[in-house]
Design a protein around this motif. Sequence first.
Motif, PDB file in Angstrom:
ATOM      1  N   THR A 144      36.342  56.706  33.272  1.00 50.26           N
ATOM      2  CA  THR A 144      35.525  57.797  32.755  1.00 50.26           C
ATOM      3  C   THR A 144      35.208  57.609  31.283  1.00 50.26           C
ATOM      4  O   THR A 144      36.059  57.183  30.503  1.00 50.26           O
ATOM      5  N   TRP A 145      33.978  57.955  30.918  1.00 51.84           N
ATOM      6  CA  TRP A 145      33.569  58.057  29.512  1.00 51.84           C
ATOM      7  C   TRP A 145      33.224  59.514  29.263  1.00 51.84           C
ATOM      8  O   TRP A 145      32.353  60.070  29.920  1.00 51.84           O
ATOM      9  N   ASN A 146      33.922  60.138  28.323  1.00 57.14           N
ATOM     10  CA  ASN A 146      33.671  61.526  27.978  1.00 57.14           C
ATOM     11  C   ASN A 146      33.342  61.610  26.491  1.00 57.14           C
ATOM     12  O   ASN A 146      34.250  61.645  25.662  1.00 57.14           O
ATOM     13  N   PRO A 147      32.046  61.652  26.134  1.00 59.56           N
ATOM     14  CA  PRO A 147      31.664  61.703  24.727  1.00 59.56           C
ATOM     15  C   PRO A 147      31.695  63.106  24.138  1.00 59.56           C
ATOM     16  O   PRO A 147      31.407  63.303  22.964  1.00 59.56           O
ATOM     17  N   THR A 148      32.046  64.113  24.968  1.00 59.11           N
ATOM     18  CA  THR A 148      31.908  65.498  24.565  1.00 59.11           C
ATOM     19  C   THR A 148      33.241  66.085  24.111  1.00 59.11           C
ATOM     20  O   THR A 148      34.074  66.426  24.930  1.00 59.11           O
ATOM     21  N   ILE A 152      29.442  48.671  40.757  1.00 56.26           N
ATOM     22  CA  ILE A 152      29.784  49.785  39.892  1.00 56.26           C
ATOM     23  C   ILE A 152      28.765  50.899  40.133  1.00 56.26           C
ATOM     24  O   ILE A 152      27.567  50.683  40.011  1.00 56.26           O
ATOM     25  N   THR A 153      29.259  52.072  40.476  1.00 54.49           N
ATOM     26  CA  THR A 153      28.408  53.248  40.670  1.00 54.49           C
ATOM     27  C   THR A 153      28.678  54.209  39.519  1.00 54.49           C
ATOM     28  O   THR A 153      29.823  54.525  39.240  1.00 54.49           O
ATOM     29  N   ALA A 154      27.626  54.653  38.850  1.00 56.24           N
ATOM     30  CA  ALA A 154      27.764  55.573  37.724  1.00 56.24           C
ATOM     31  C   ALA A 154      27.249  56.943  38.109  1.00 56.24           C
ATOM     32  O   ALA A 154      26.205  57.066  38.754  1.00 56.24           O
ATOM     33  N   THR A 155      27.997  57.974  37.719  1.00 52.64           N
ATOM     34  CA  THR A 155      27.619  59.358  37.997  1.00 52.64           C
ATOM     35  C   THR A 155      27.767  60.164  36.714  1.00 52.64           C
ATOM     36  O   THR A 155      28.802  60.091  36.057  1.00 52.64           O
ATOM     37  N   ILE A 156      26.737  60.930  36.358  1.00 51.46           N
ATOM     38  CA  ILE A 156      26.799  61.793  35.188  1.00 51.46           C
ATOM     39  C   ILE A 156      27.100  63.217  35.649  1.00 51.46           C
ATOM     40  O   ILE A 156      26.561  63.668  36.657  1.00 51.46           O
ATOM     41  N   VAL A 157      27.999  63.887  34.919  1.00 50.57           N
ATOM     42  CA  VAL A 157      28.446  65.221  35.299  1.00 50.57           C
ATOM     43  C   VAL A 157      28.271  66.144  34.093  1.00 50.57           C
ATOM     44  O   VAL A 157      28.615  65.771  32.969  1.00 50.57           O
ATOM     45  N   SER A 158      27.772  67.345  34.321  1.00 48.77           N
ATOM     46  CA  SER A 158      27.579  68.317  33.264  1.00 48.77           C
ATOM     47  C   SER A 158      28.919  68.785  32.690  1.00 48.77           C
ATOM     48  O   SER A 158      29.885  68.957  33.429  1.00 48.77           O
ATOM     49  N   GLY A 159      28.973  68.963  31.379  1.00 49.67           N
ATOM     50  CA  GLY A 159      30.154  69.493  30.698  1.00 49.67           C
ATOM     51  C   GLY A 159      31.174  68.426  30.356  1.00 49.67           C
ATOM     52  O   GLY A 159      31.058  67.284  30.782  1.00 49.67           O
ATOM     53  N   HIS A 198      29.823  64.058  30.932  1.00 44.72           N
ATOM     54  CA  HIS A 198      30.719  62.902  31.011  1.00 44.72           C
ATOM     55  C   HIS A 198      30.229  62.019  32.158  1.00 44.72           C
ATOM     56  O   HIS A 198      29.479  62.464  33.019  1.00 44.72           O
ATOM     57  N   VAL A 199      30.613  60.752  32.106  1.00 43.16           N
ATOM     58  CA  VAL A 199      30.157  59.771  33.086  1.00 43.16           C
ATOM     59  C   VAL A 199      31.372  59.157  33.772  1.00 43.16           C
ATOM     60  O   VAL A 199      32.333  58.767  33.101  1.00 43.16           O
ATOM     61  N   THR A 200      31.320  59.091  35.093  1.00 38.70           N
ATOM     62  CA  THR A 200      32.352  58.377  35.840  1.00 38.70           C
ATOM     63  C   THR A 200      31.735  57.089  36.386  1.00 38.70           C
ATOM     64  O   THR A 200      30.610  57.085  36.870  1.00 38.70           O
ATOM     65  N   PHE A 201      32.487  56.017  36.240  1.00 41.73           N
ATOM     66  CA  PHE A 201      32.107  54.718  36.772  1.00 41.73           C
ATOM     67  C   PHE A 201      33.081  54.408  37.895  1.00 41.73           C
ATOM     68  O   PHE A 201      34.292  54.393  37.678  1.00 41.73           O
TER      69      PHE A 201
END
Length: 167
Positions: free
Chosen positions: A121-125, A159-166, A67-70
């Motif tokens: 947050t964008w959570n495609p999972t 805008i700061t983007a962070t990708i997180v596992s799961g 998932h990605v947090t902006f």
Amino acid sequence: MIKSIKTGLVMVATLCIAPSRAAWTDPPLVNTIQSATANLGLNFGSPGIRQQIALFVVNSNDSTGFHVTFTFTNKGFFKVGARQFAMSNIVLSSVSGTLGAGLAAPADMALSVNPGTGVATWNPTSVPPTSATDNYLIAIYADWADQSARLAGFYQETITATIVSGP
């Protein structure tokens, strides 16, 4: 009468830089999001309708998904000094590339920016992916009202983007 030009800036920070491609079966684990552009010269002298304010490239071979947090530094406002005005209809959309099989693409997905933290947050999972996300380009778009009555200035949002596992 001198007319001032109002311009804007959306600065985008890159986090989690790693290899640029995510082969599904090749270690090591790849979870990256990189900024692809920062927009200068947004016209605030007329209403902004679905204006691209950020562009990111996502790569992931994480079998649990991601998932990605902006984080919007000014919490969804263009700001200069004490003056600010709000963005509205902030959405995330896919542009190109390959999204891992089983993941949900953002198709004008509304990004709800938390007014306290500035995080969206964008959570495609919803289920684990069965293939890699490879050079998947996503864009953030926003609207704003005509600001031509405001004083000149260099309005910005970071805008700061962070990708997180799961998920």
